[in-house]
Scaffold this motif. Structure first.
Motif, PDB file in Angstrom:
ATOM      1  N   PRO A  82      34.690  50.629  32.360  1.00  0.00           N
ATOM      2  CA  PRO A  82      34.766  50.893  30.713  1.00  0.00           C
ATOM      3  C   PRO A  82      33.336  50.461  30.015  1.00  0.00           C
ATOM      4  N   THR A  83      32.234  50.091  30.999  1.00  0.00           N
ATOM      5  CA  THR A  83      31.138  49.517  30.477  1.00  0.00           C
ATOM      6  C   THR A  83      30.519  50.273  29.059  1.00  0.00           C
ATOM      7  N   ARG A  90      29.527  54.604  23.818  1.00  0.00           N
ATOM      8  CA  ARG A  90      28.159  55.256  23.636  1.00  0.00           C
ATOM      9  C   ARG A  90      28.188  56.521  23.934  1.00  0.00           C
ATOM     10  N   TYR A 136      23.105  51.969  32.720  1.00  0.00           N
ATOM     11  CA  TYR A 136      23.564  50.475  32.549  1.00  0.00           C
ATOM     12  C   TYR A 136      22.691  49.669  31.897  1.00  0.00           C
ATOM     13  N   GLY A 158      23.423  48.868  28.298  1.00  0.00           N
ATOM     14  CA  GLY A 158      24.496  48.041  28.482  1.00  0.00           C
ATOM     15  C   GLY A 158      24.323  46.697  27.700  1.00  0.00           C
ATOM     16  N   GLY A 159      23.445  46.653  26.963  1.00  0.00           N
ATOM     17  CA  GLY A 159      23.001  45.268  26.058  1.00  0.00           C
ATOM     18  C   GLY A 159      22.745  45.729  24.612  1.00  0.00           C
ATOM     19  N   THR A 163      31.067  41.578  34.745  1.00  0.00           N
ATOM     20  CA  THR A 163      29.978  42.045  33.951  1.00  0.00           C
ATOM     21  C   THR A 163      30.332  43.530  33.128  1.00  0.00           C
ATOM     22  N   LEU A 164      30.717  44.601  34.046  1.00  0.00           N
ATOM     23  CA  LEU A 164      30.905  45.695  33.511  1.00  0.00           C
ATOM     24  C   LEU A 164      32.353  45.924  32.675  1.00  0.00           C
ATOM     25  N   TYR A 165      33.042  44.937  32.803  1.00  0.00           N
ATOM     26  CA  TYR A 165      34.108  44.975  31.723  1.00  0.00           C
ATOM     27  C   TYR A 165      34.249  44.174  30.659  1.00  0.00           C
ATOM     28  N   LEU A 180      29.261  43.051  25.283  1.00  0.00           N
ATOM     29  CA  LEU A 180      27.918  43.424  26.158  1.00  0.00           C
ATOM     30  C   LEU A 180      26.841  43.865  25.120  1.00  0.00           C
ATOM     31  N   ARG A 181      27.344  44.609  23.863  1.00  0.00           N
ATOM     32  CA  ARG A 181      26.500  44.793  22.867  1.00  0.00           C
ATOM     33  C   ARG A 181      26.046  43.660  21.926  1.00  0.00           C
ATOM     34  N   LEU A 182      26.340  42.499  22.219  1.00  0.00           N
ATOM     35  CA  LEU A 182      26.088  41.408  21.550  1.00  0.00           C
ATOM     36  C   LEU A 182      25.067  40.731  22.190  1.00  0.00           C
ATOM     37  N   HIS A 183      24.534  41.124  23.330  1.00  0.00           N
ATOM     38  CA  HIS A 183      23.332  40.343  24.069  1.00  0.00           C
ATOM     39  C   HIS A 183      22.750  41.227  24.855  1.00  0.00           C
ATOM     40  N   ALA A 184      21.433  40.864  25.298  1.00  0.00           N
ATOM     41  CA  ALA A 184      20.526  41.480  25.986  1.00  0.00           C
ATOM     42  C   ALA A 184      21.235  42.138  27.506  1.00  0.00           C
ATOM     43  N   THR A 185      21.006  43.105  28.004  1.00  0.00           N
ATOM     44  CA  THR A 185      21.528  43.600  29.101  1.00  0.00           C
ATOM     45  C   THR A 185      21.641  42.384  30.093  1.00  0.00           C
ATOM     46  N   ARG A 186      22.822  42.345  30.896  1.00  0.00           N
ATOM     47  CA  ARG A 186      22.961  41.164  32.042  1.00  0.00           C
ATOM     48  C   ARG A 186      22.711  41.997  33.166  1.00  0.00           C
TER      49      ARG A 186
END
Lengths: 422, 320, 188
Positions: B38-39, B43, B313, B317-318, C77-79, C83-89
């Protein structure tokens, strides 16, 4: 009704402060009064600059430039005469077209516009254009060039060099061996390899110059080489001049300052033909200009519409506008060597073209074609502020020295206080 | 994290390794029954293709869809592009549509750089002219690491039409960044000028005067490099290059630079054979070699999806 | 949850190293009790610190009863919904034990239960991996403030906290130094 002007406290070619009186279109003797006085404290007077290589785009691409807008840009750059290249649409390969350009220049009245005639019909490189008819037209064409294209066929080039001797013409060659530059996008070297852009090898220029100086020598004709861009070309020219070949050569301001590294942005504002070369080429060109192996600076002012530049590099047209930045660029490269600048940007080009009344020494009685420069001023180049109809300057955001304060064409100001008079 | 992937030079060793590690996790997920994640829900990824490349487009499309992104395929055929709309106008359209990422394939070198200056979203280069193809290099590096366990210290030979190859450029940049030594092999006519200097990582080309790390070399003799090579990457050679006199004939090319069985036997026991596809069997690679156990050609395709998932990703992804 | 390193205000040790060991032992016992000997049970740690906790629980269960209980890791992480609140993990490792999860009892293991969003993501991730017969949750610390209808089956310690406070778990396997749970900030 001609006015008279007293230019007070000016430094002619960097010499002591003096007053310069302009009356009836010529430089007048001694002091005296005038209708208008210009405070020229700190300004340097140069003979009006002469550009042997300008693209004015009219007729055909009036959206990019017209004779009038190009003339205004030239005046603002300190020029009093420009030679308009023949690659218009229709091509300037007949007396009719060159007379049209010449007349448009007279109507604009900002600089003397002198048309260059095409060497071959339609710039196609197959048969000679009516060179004699252009020479005897009202435009009095003396320089012929297929610029944008090389006169690649050696036999045709030989004939052209010979033919124009009858009316003291000169062939200005765009030196580019076309088979070596098919699809070329930028200088062939480390940067083109990295960027994956097809290379334009230096040898494609050098091979044509070598051939042409030998041809010129063989037939005893004059040859002018446009926009020399490589260290190797400088060597060929040095050799030819030492042999006494009647060859002259020009370099553009951008080839004296910019390098191929700028292509890394893929911004086509840096795409030009011949392409920007390496730092060592730039060094060789500067030395050759000082030494005189390269005779003159010519702008290769090449305006292009926005859509021809705001696109992919490979699809963009090559060329940069340059009339309004030429003197500042040369100043930044040579420093305040006024005598040398006057020679390379005014006297020598006038001499090569056989152009009377320009490139004079500003002594009493000579036509008052001159420009006043403030060498202490610095300005940041703003494309939106250019008088040219096009915006494709490679110097956007760059700070350059020198400001053209005033330009006079036969005693009448075309630029005053840094602004075009009309 | 980087914003765009326009060139393999956008990646330092740390970022490149992160992408490969992420690709490994993505590959592990690809083995299970439910492949969708679902990542990237909500988008939008636009595939902007100015060249036909079904393989690459499908790979990117699969990657984006497995991450639940909305995918819009914008191909040059049957769209306003063929009516002469400029790249800039197309960019502004995509911008208005709210594209979070644009994957661009384009015949002009540098088109992704231009695009990145006109859109707010991320730009991913899916092949531009004769410049680069960075995700191909990532999947190649991933394949090497999976097969040989490392990249640092590997000797990689890239053989063929380096001059016109975007795959070669991206691979040289990425592999040398990750510590491999790359030898470019081909006829001198197909090796671009100054390539070793042009593609050395972490050095200022032309100016600066710093000594360049010499991890890139050139050879015109395939037989002499095979014995010391861990990876041979064969590039596609188009027979049309013959017409431009890059080499005299397909037969002569194949004899001098084709990877046949006797040449494959000169490779060390562990060495692998790669090809970015599509192959010219019998030209640059013999069918027996392409189908041998050393060949990674089929794996490369599968790894492409994982590598592109990792890129999408990490770019999307961020926080934007 | 990512815990900022530069914490302000007061610092209080909630569990020392030996406390933590006792708490793990207790959870291990509870698991054995509630799952009738941990039959058909798989422990899945949620990275980062859930993974070593799951391994410790398995080790204790082995020590108490001699049972080898499968242990794995489930990266969520992928769930995540933030995610959009932080830098990419960077992704953590997912490692599903051989034999899979279908028909088994899965116990998710994490260090701190807070909003419940991590567990929500873990349940989503789990459903893409297999179909367990049931799912339970074990946490070292429950600090309250749930935002979703989620509760833990095994809780090492309930710690009432203020929202502004932060709970930080250190484990020898993942953090430099000794085992410890601290409460930062809030009161200051």
């Amino acid at each position: 009704m001609t006015s008279s002007y007293l230019i007070k406290g000016v430094s002619v070619l960097g010499g002591d402060r003096t007053d310069l009186l302009i009356r009836d279109g010529v430089v007048a003797d001694g002091g005296g009064t005038a209708d208008e006085t210009i405070d020229a404290d700190g300004l340097v007077a140069l003979p009006g600059l002469v550009d042997l290589h300008t693209h004015l785009r009219e007729p055909g691409r009036e959206d990019a430039e017209t004779v009038e807008t190009g003339s205004r840009a030239a005046a603002l750059g300190g020029y009093t005469a420009v030679f308009a290249m023949a690659n218009t649409s229709p091509v300037a390969d007949t007396a009719g077209v060159v007379e049209q350009v010449w007349r448009l220049g007279r109507e604009a009245g900002l600089v003397d516009v002198l048309p260059i005639g095409a060497v071959t019909v339609g710039l196609a490189g197959r048969q000679l254009a009516e060179l004699g008819a252009m020479a005897t037209s009202a435009a009095g064409v003396r320089i012929f060039s297929d610029d944008g294209h090389c006169v690649a066929d050696p036999r045709l080039m030989r004939r052209a060099l010979e033919y124009v001797k009858a009316f003291d013409g000169i062939i200005a060659q765009h030196a580019e061996e076309p088979r070596l530059t098919e699809g070329a996008q930028m200088h062939e070297g480390e940067v083109s390899t990295r960027l994956g852009l097809t290379g334009w090898p230096a040898v494609a220029e050098e091979a044509i110059i070598a051939r042409d100086v030998l041809l010129a020598e063989h037939v005893g004709s004059r040859l002018h080489v446009c926009h020399v861009s490589t260290a190797g070309s400088v060597e060929v020219l040095r050799h030819a001049k030492a042999r006494g070949v009647r060859v002259t050569a020009e370099v553009t301001p951008h080839h004296l300052l910019l390098t191929d590294e700028l292509a890394a942005s893929y911004d086509p504002v840096f795409k030009v033909n011949p392409p920007l070369r390496t730092a060592s080429d730039v060094t060789a060109l500067r030395e050759a200009l000082v030494e005189g192996v390269i005779d003159i600076v010519a702008t290769d002012h090449a305006p292009h519409a926005v859509e021809d530049k705001e696109c992919e590099w490979a699809y963009a047209r090559p060329g940069m506008v340059g009339l309004e930045t030429a003197l500042p660029v040369v100043l930044s490269v040579l420093g305040e060597q006024w005598e040398l600048i006057a020679e390379r940007m005014s006297r020598a080009p006038a001499r090569i073209a056989g152009l009377a009344g320009h490139g004079t020494d500003l002594s009493a009685g000579t036509p008052a074609n001159l420009t006043l420069v403030d060498p202490s001023a610095r300005r940041v180049v703003d494309p939106a502020g250019l008088a040219s109809r096009s915006r494709n300057t490679p110097y956007a955001g760059t700070t350059l020295p020198g400001r053209i304060v005033a330009t006079f064409l036969r005693g009448e100001p075309t630029v005053l206080d840094g602004k075009a008079v009309k | 994290m980087i914003k765009h992937l326009r060139s393999a030079a956008d990646l330092d060793a740390g970022t490149a390794t992160l992408i490969l590690d992420t690709a490994a996790e993505m590959a592990a997920l690809a083995g299970r029954e439910v492949k969708k994640l679902p990542t990237l829900r909500g988008r939008t990824v636009v595939n902007l293709f100015y060249e036909d490349s079904t393989r690459t487009r499908i790979s990117f499309e699969a990657a984006a869809k497995r991450l639940s992104a909305d995918v819009i395929n914008f191909s040059a055929k049957g769209s306003s592009v063929s009516k002469g709309e400029s790249l800039k106008d197309t960019a502004l359209t995509l911008q208005a549509m709210g594209a979070d990422a644009v994957v661009i394939r384009h015949p002009a070198s540098g088109a992704p750089h231009r695009l990145a200056s006109w859109v707010d979203g991320s730009v991913v280069n899916a092949g531009d002219g004769t410049h680069e193809h960075p995700t191909q290099a990532l999947l190649d590096a991933y394949t090497m690491r999976s097969r040989l366990g490392r990249i640092d210290g590997l000797n990689v030979a890239i053989v063929g039409d380096v001059l016109h190859s975007r795959v070669a450029r991206s691979n040289v940049l990425l592999l040398t960044t990750l510590g491999a030594k790359v030898t470019l092999v081909g006829p001198p006519t197909l090796i671009p000028v100054d390539i070793a200097a042009a593609l050395s990582p972490g050095t200022e080309p032309s100016r600066g005067g710093k000594p360049k790390e010499n991890r890139t070399g050139v050879s015109y003799d395939l037989d002499s490099v095979l014995a010391g090579t861990d990876v041979v990457m064969m590039l596609r050679v188009q027979t049309e290059r013959m017409q431009d006199s890059y080499f005299p004939s397909a037969r002569e090319y194949s004899r001098r630079y084709g990877l046949d069985v006797p040449r494959m036997r000169k490779l060390p026991e562990h060495a692998i054979v790669m090809h970015p596809g599509p192959m010219n069997r019998g030209m640059e690679i013999a069918p027996e070699v392409a189908d041998s156990s050393r060949s990674t050609i089929v794996e490369q395709v599968a790894n492409g999806v994982s590598a592109r998932m990792a890129v999408l990703y990490l770019l999307l992804g961020g926080k934007a | 949850m990512a815990y900022p390193r530069a914490d302000t205000g007061s610092t209080k040790i909630i569990l020392s190293g030996s406390d933590l060991q006792r708490v793990v032992d207790r959870i291990a016992h509870q698991i054995l009790e509630k799952t009738s000997g941990a039959r058909d049970t798989v422990l899945l740690g949620i990275p980062t610190r859930g993974v070593p906790l799951a391994r410790r629980l398995a080790a204790r269960i082995h020590a108490f009863e001699g049972i080898d209980i499968p242990v794995g890791a489930l990266d969520i992480t992928l769930y995540r919904d933030d995610l959009r609140l932080h830098a990419t993990r960077a992704l953590g490792k997912t490692d599903i034990p051989g034999g899979g999860l279908d028909g088994r009892r899965v116990i998710l293991v994490d260090d701190v239960l807070f909003s419940g969003r991590t567990v929500r993501a873990a349940l989503d991730a789990l459903s893409d991996v297999g179909r367990p017969s049931s799912v339970q949750l074990a946490v070292l610390v429950d600090r309250g403030h749930r935002e979703l209808p989620i509760r833990a089956d095994y809780v090492g310690k309930n710690i009432p906290t203020a929202l502004a406070e932060k709970v930080r778990v250190s484990l020898a396997e993942t953090d430099d130094g000794a085992d410890e749970v601290k409460l930062y900030g809030g009161a200051a």
